[in-house]
Design a protein around this motif. Sequence first.
Motif, PDB file in Angstrom:
ATOM      1  N   ASN A  47     109.495  22.717  90.851  1.00  0.00           N
ATOM      2  CA  ASN A  47     110.245  23.931  90.525  1.00  0.00           C
ATOM      3  C   ASN A  47     109.547  24.835  89.518  1.00  0.00           C
ATOM      4  O   ASN A  47     110.057  25.917  89.186  1.00  0.00           O
ATOM      5  CB  ASN A  47     111.635  23.562  89.999  1.00  0.00           C
ATOM      6  CG  ASN A  47     111.554  22.658  88.775  1.00  0.00           C
ATOM      7  OD1 ASN A  47     110.476  22.445  88.203  1.00  0.00           O
ATOM      8  ND2 ASN A  47     112.701  22.106  88.363  1.00  0.00           N
ATOM      9  N   GLN A  48     108.400  24.415  89.007  1.00  0.00           N
ATOM     10  CA  GLN A  48     107.602  25.221  88.074  1.00  0.00           C
ATOM     11  C   GLN A  48     108.334  25.521  86.760  1.00  0.00           C
ATOM     12  O   GLN A  48     107.954  26.460  86.046  1.00  0.00           O
ATOM     13  CB  GLN A  48     107.181  26.550  88.750  1.00  0.00           C
ATOM     14  CG  GLN A  48     106.334  26.374  90.006  1.00  0.00           C
ATOM     15  CD  GLN A  48     105.024  25.681  89.737  1.00  0.00           C
ATOM     16  OE1 GLN A  48     104.435  25.849  88.670  1.00  0.00           O
ATOM     17  NE2 GLN A  48     104.586  24.875  90.702  1.00  0.00           N
ATOM     18  N   LYS A  49     109.354  24.799  86.438  1.00  0.00           N
ATOM     19  CA  LYS A  49     110.017  24.961  85.144  1.00  0.00           C
ATOM     20  C   LYS A  49     109.259  24.194  84.071  1.00  0.00           C
ATOM     21  O   LYS A  49     108.777  23.088  84.313  1.00  0.00           O
ATOM     22  CB  LYS A  49     111.468  24.477  85.217  1.00  0.00           C
ATOM     23  CG  LYS A  49     112.357  25.349  86.075  1.00  0.00           C
ATOM     24  CD  LYS A  49     113.801  24.841  86.017  1.00  0.00           C
ATOM     25  CE  LYS A  49     114.727  25.734  86.830  1.00  0.00           C
ATOM     26  NZ  LYS A  49     116.134  25.259  86.766  1.00  0.00           N
ATOM     27  N   MET A  50     109.190  24.818  82.886  1.00  0.00           N
ATOM     28  CA  MET A  50     108.452  24.195  81.782  1.00  0.00           C
ATOM     29  C   MET A  50     109.260  23.075  81.155  1.00  0.00           C
ATOM     30  O   MET A  50     110.454  23.228  80.888  1.00  0.00           O
ATOM     31  CB  MET A  50     108.102  25.244  80.725  1.00  0.00           C
ATOM     32  CG  MET A  50     107.116  26.299  81.201  1.00  0.00           C
ATOM     33  SD  MET A  50     106.708  27.479  79.913  1.00  0.00           S
ATOM     34  CE  MET A  50     108.281  28.257  79.662  1.00  0.00           C
ATOM     35  N   SER A  51     108.562  22.018  80.886  1.00  0.00           N
ATOM     36  CA  SER A  51     109.182  20.909  80.162  1.00  0.00           C
ATOM     37  C   SER A  51     109.175  21.204  78.664  1.00  0.00           C
ATOM     38  O   SER A  51     108.565  22.166  78.193  1.00  0.00           O
ATOM     39  CB  SER A  51     108.417  19.622  80.463  1.00  0.00           C
ATOM     40  OG  SER A  51     107.085  19.726  79.991  1.00  0.00           O
ATOM     41  N   ARG A  52     109.879  20.372  77.867  1.00  0.00           N
ATOM     42  CA  ARG A  52     109.928  20.589  76.421  1.00  0.00           C
ATOM     43  C   ARG A  52     108.528  20.493  75.825  1.00  0.00           C
ATOM     44  O   ARG A  52     108.181  21.244  74.902  1.00  0.00           O
ATOM     45  CB  ARG A  52     110.842  19.562  75.777  1.00  0.00           C
ATOM     46  CG  ARG A  52     112.304  19.716  76.167  1.00  0.00           C
ATOM     47  CD  ARG A  52     113.175  18.769  75.371  1.00  0.00           C
ATOM     48  NE  ARG A  52     114.564  18.866  75.742  1.00  0.00           N
ATOM     49  CZ  ARG A  52     115.129  18.154  76.689  1.00  0.00           C
ATOM     50  NH1 ARG A  52     114.411  17.281  77.366  1.00  0.00           N
ATOM     51  NH2 ARG A  52     116.422  18.305  76.955  1.00  0.00           N
ATOM     52  N   GLU A  76     106.913  23.716  76.463  1.00  0.00           N
ATOM     53  CA  GLU A  76     107.511  24.792  75.672  1.00  0.00           C
ATOM     54  C   GLU A  76     107.011  24.727  74.232  1.00  0.00           C
ATOM     55  O   GLU A  76     106.603  25.754  73.641  1.00  0.00           O
ATOM     56  CB  GLU A  76     109.030  24.690  75.725  1.00  0.00           C
ATOM     57  CG  GLU A  76     109.618  25.043  77.081  1.00  0.00           C
ATOM     58  CD  GLU A  76     111.120  24.876  77.079  1.00  0.00           C
ATOM     59  OE1 GLU A  76     111.651  24.360  76.066  1.00  0.00           O
ATOM     60  OE2 GLU A  76     111.770  25.249  78.081  1.00  0.00           O
ATOM     61  N   GLU A 125     113.329  18.759  87.470  1.00  0.00           N
ATOM     62  CA  GLU A 125     114.377  18.972  86.471  1.00  0.00           C
ATOM     63  C   GLU A 125     114.342  17.844  85.439  1.00  0.00           C
ATOM     64  O   GLU A 125     114.193  16.667  85.790  1.00  0.00           O
ATOM     65  CB  GLU A 125     115.750  19.017  87.140  1.00  0.00           C
ATOM     66  CG  GLU A 125     115.950  20.199  88.067  1.00  0.00           C
ATOM     67  CD  GLU A 125     116.123  21.501  87.317  1.00  0.00           C
ATOM     68  OE1 GLU A 125     116.364  21.438  86.089  1.00  0.00           O
ATOM     69  OE2 GLU A 125     115.997  22.576  87.944  1.00  0.00           O
ATOM     70  N   GLU A 126     114.491  18.221  84.169  1.00  0.00           N
ATOM     71  CA  GLU A 126     114.586  17.234  83.101  1.00  0.00           C
ATOM     72  C   GLU A 126     116.040  17.051  82.733  1.00  0.00           C
ATOM     73  O   GLU A 126     116.687  17.943  82.198  1.00  0.00           O
ATOM     74  CB  GLU A 126     113.791  17.673  81.869  1.00  0.00           C
ATOM     75  CG  GLU A 126     112.304  17.574  82.040  1.00  0.00           C
ATOM     76  CD  GLU A 126     111.582  17.776  80.724  1.00  0.00           C
ATOM     77  OE1 GLU A 126     110.389  17.517  80.684  1.00  0.00           O
ATOM     78  OE2 GLU A 126     112.219  18.199  79.750  1.00  0.00           O
ATOM     79  N   GLU A 127     116.555  15.917  83.126  1.00  0.00           N
ATOM     80  CA  GLU A 127     117.962  15.620  82.865  1.00  0.00           C
ATOM     81  C   GLU A 127     118.045  14.241  82.223  1.00  0.00           C
ATOM     82  O   GLU A 127     117.117  13.433  82.295  1.00  0.00           O
ATOM     83  CB  GLU A 127     118.766  15.638  84.172  1.00  0.00           C
ATOM     84  CG  GLU A 127     118.749  16.994  84.886  1.00  0.00           C
ATOM     85  CD  GLU A 127     119.502  16.917  86.194  1.00  0.00           C
ATOM     86  OE1 GLU A 127     119.948  15.800  86.535  1.00  0.00           O
ATOM     87  OE2 GLU A 127     119.639  17.956  86.860  1.00  0.00           O
ATOM     88  N   GLN A 171     107.696  12.699  89.904  1.00  0.00           N
ATOM     89  CA  GLN A 171     107.134  13.334  88.715  1.00  0.00           C
ATOM     90  C   GLN A 171     106.184  12.403  87.958  1.00  0.00           C
ATOM     91  O   GLN A 171     105.666  12.774  86.902  1.00  0.00           O
ATOM     92  CB  GLN A 171     108.270  13.771  87.790  1.00  0.00           C
ATOM     93  CG  GLN A 171     109.254  14.742  88.438  1.00  0.00           C
ATOM     94  CD  GLN A 171     110.340  15.180  87.475  1.00  0.00           C
ATOM     95  OE1 GLN A 171     110.032  15.508  86.329  1.00  0.00           O
ATOM     96  NE2 GLN A 171     111.577  15.185  87.924  1.00  0.00           N
ATOM     97  N   PHE A 228     100.839  21.290  84.514  1.00  0.00           N
ATOM     98  CA  PHE A 228     101.442  22.623  84.473  1.00  0.00           C
ATOM     99  C   PHE A 228     100.383  23.709  84.631  1.00  0.00           C
ATOM    100  O   PHE A 228     100.623  24.710  85.320  1.00  0.00           O
ATOM    101  CB  PHE A 228     102.223  22.800  83.172  1.00  0.00           C
ATOM    102  CG  PHE A 228     102.938  24.118  83.083  1.00  0.00           C
ATOM    103  CD1 PHE A 228     104.168  24.292  83.694  1.00  0.00           C
ATOM    104  CD2 PHE A 228     102.380  25.199  82.405  1.00  0.00           C
ATOM    105  CE1 PHE A 228     104.830  25.509  83.625  1.00  0.00           C
ATOM    106  CE2 PHE A 228     103.048  26.416  82.323  1.00  0.00           C
ATOM    107  CZ  PHE A 228     104.280  26.569  82.935  1.00  0.00           C
TER     108      PHE A 228
END
Length: 596
Positions: free
Chosen positions: A534-539, A542, A355-357, A490, A442
């Motif tokens: 989590n396989q979510k794309m970072s900015r 994107e 997660e990018e927070e 990460q 990725f």
Amino acid sequence: MNALSRETPAYVAVGAFLSDRAVVLRTRPVVRVEASLLLPDRVNRSVAHCQEHGLPAVCVNLSVCFTVHSRRYNGQIALQYNLTADTRHKDLFPARFYFHGNGSANSMTGRVKVRWDQTTCNQHLAYMRRDVRDIFSPLHFEVSYGLKDLTTPRGNTSTFPPLRPILQQSAGQRNHISNKTEFSRHCSLANCSTNLQLSAFLLLPQLHAGRAYFALGTGRTIMLNSTIINAGDDAFLPRLSLRFPSNLQYIKVLDTESPVNCELSDQNQTIVSVDCSVTSLYLLAKAKLNISFLLNVNQSSRAGDITISLNTTGHNHENKDYLHDNHASLVLPLRYGVDVNIHGFVTPSSFLFGEEESTPVDCYTEKFNYTYKVVNIGPSCSLDTLVEIDLPKTLSPHPYSLLHIVDHQISQGVCSVRSSSVPLLEDCNVPAASSISELAFFFSKITRRKMFCSHDDILCETLVCRLGDLEQGKEVTIQLEVRLNPTVLQQAPGRHGIILLESTGLMTSPREDSDTILIQPRPFAQVVLEAHFNQKMSRTVEVFLIVISLLLGLLILAGLIYCLWKAGFFKREFQKKEEDLCRDSWDYVPKSESTS
């Protein structure tokens, strides 16, 4: 003194000057008596030379003889003597011979008058009892004698009356003689010797790596098997003796073919003695006797080697050459048999990262509860038990701290966190991976990485728990609360799609030594915590995908336009036909055409 040694009477008169009285000191004559006791060489129990109450009886003819010597005394000496038969008989049995003159007693009194330098003998018959069972021990006869009465010759009335003589006797000696004989036997060895041979071994309940031992605390019994073989002539009253320390307990002797009676004797604070005898009284030639004992170990015993000594003897003769195998020595190894099981689990067993927070105030956002259970399932107590729990503390090669132990609890003993020798950064501002690393991670294949700890690993967080002594069946629970910073996972290089955080619970004490046996060498437990990307794309990904999509779309559009242009899509046939069909206005007619 000079008169006594030379047997020459000496008179000494003692008086005062100018006195009419004097004292005469006289010496007594000394006589020397030579005594002898004559016995037959053997006593044959099967031949009856005498009669007793009209029945044949076995008897022994004894001769008691005396000779008197003296230099200054030649009178008659009256001696009185006591004759005793079988003076050294076994305490368990009566005397084997007796005399008629004194009922059935084994002693009698006799008198004899002996003249100077003459040998005088008296004959006596000793009768054998009918229930004699000891034919192995020698028969000892003894005679003790002394002056009874004497006749002194009359002297001149003008002289002093004669004095009574005394018996010459050396210092430390008595007027006593003895002799011995024995029963006739048919023997295979010289002197009718026995040849007792002893062997023994222990049956121990535990076995480890080919070594038999006794585990302290089991409460089980130990069997000691012994075998006595008589390779010589018949043995009378064979006995077996055991000697062992007082931390061993004698329980009983198991049933044998020949009944055996055992009893404790000479028991003190350190050594216990067990003496066993065969109730049948004999161990025949070439016979074998097996005796098994049950022993127990005190619960308060400590580890070490215990020596058990065994010795067998008989009451009849055994040659010295045969005594080397009459004893045996056994070693009982007392050990701590340690069998400790360690198992554990973690809740939750997995989590997601990626997660990018924005940087939070507390970056250790993930919370986990570790539980380890240490159980002593072994037969013995585990002394000074020490368990170390190691958790990976950093993602190598980066210096940022991955986790730390917030709290810990233990049901027995104390725990402490061992300080690491490698300085780690507790900063929450963990640098992010580069854009190229993000794109490469990725689009690469999902891989696994296992993060584990070896013993005394400097890159791990170690919790040291001292549990003390763990009794058999005791269970100790260790609980840990751990917080983890997921942003450390990460970092690149080093991150993977699936990361396995393997923590290890290891027992480091007690260790195997001369007193301790580890049934399970170095017991340990491993608990795995899984971290999944989590396989979510970072900015970055994107933006990259949007730019790539736009460029790819424009490229595809240009290609389509180019293909259509090449295909002549933009040169339409209706325009050519329109040019070909173009004609003059209806109002204009050429002249040539009008005249024709």
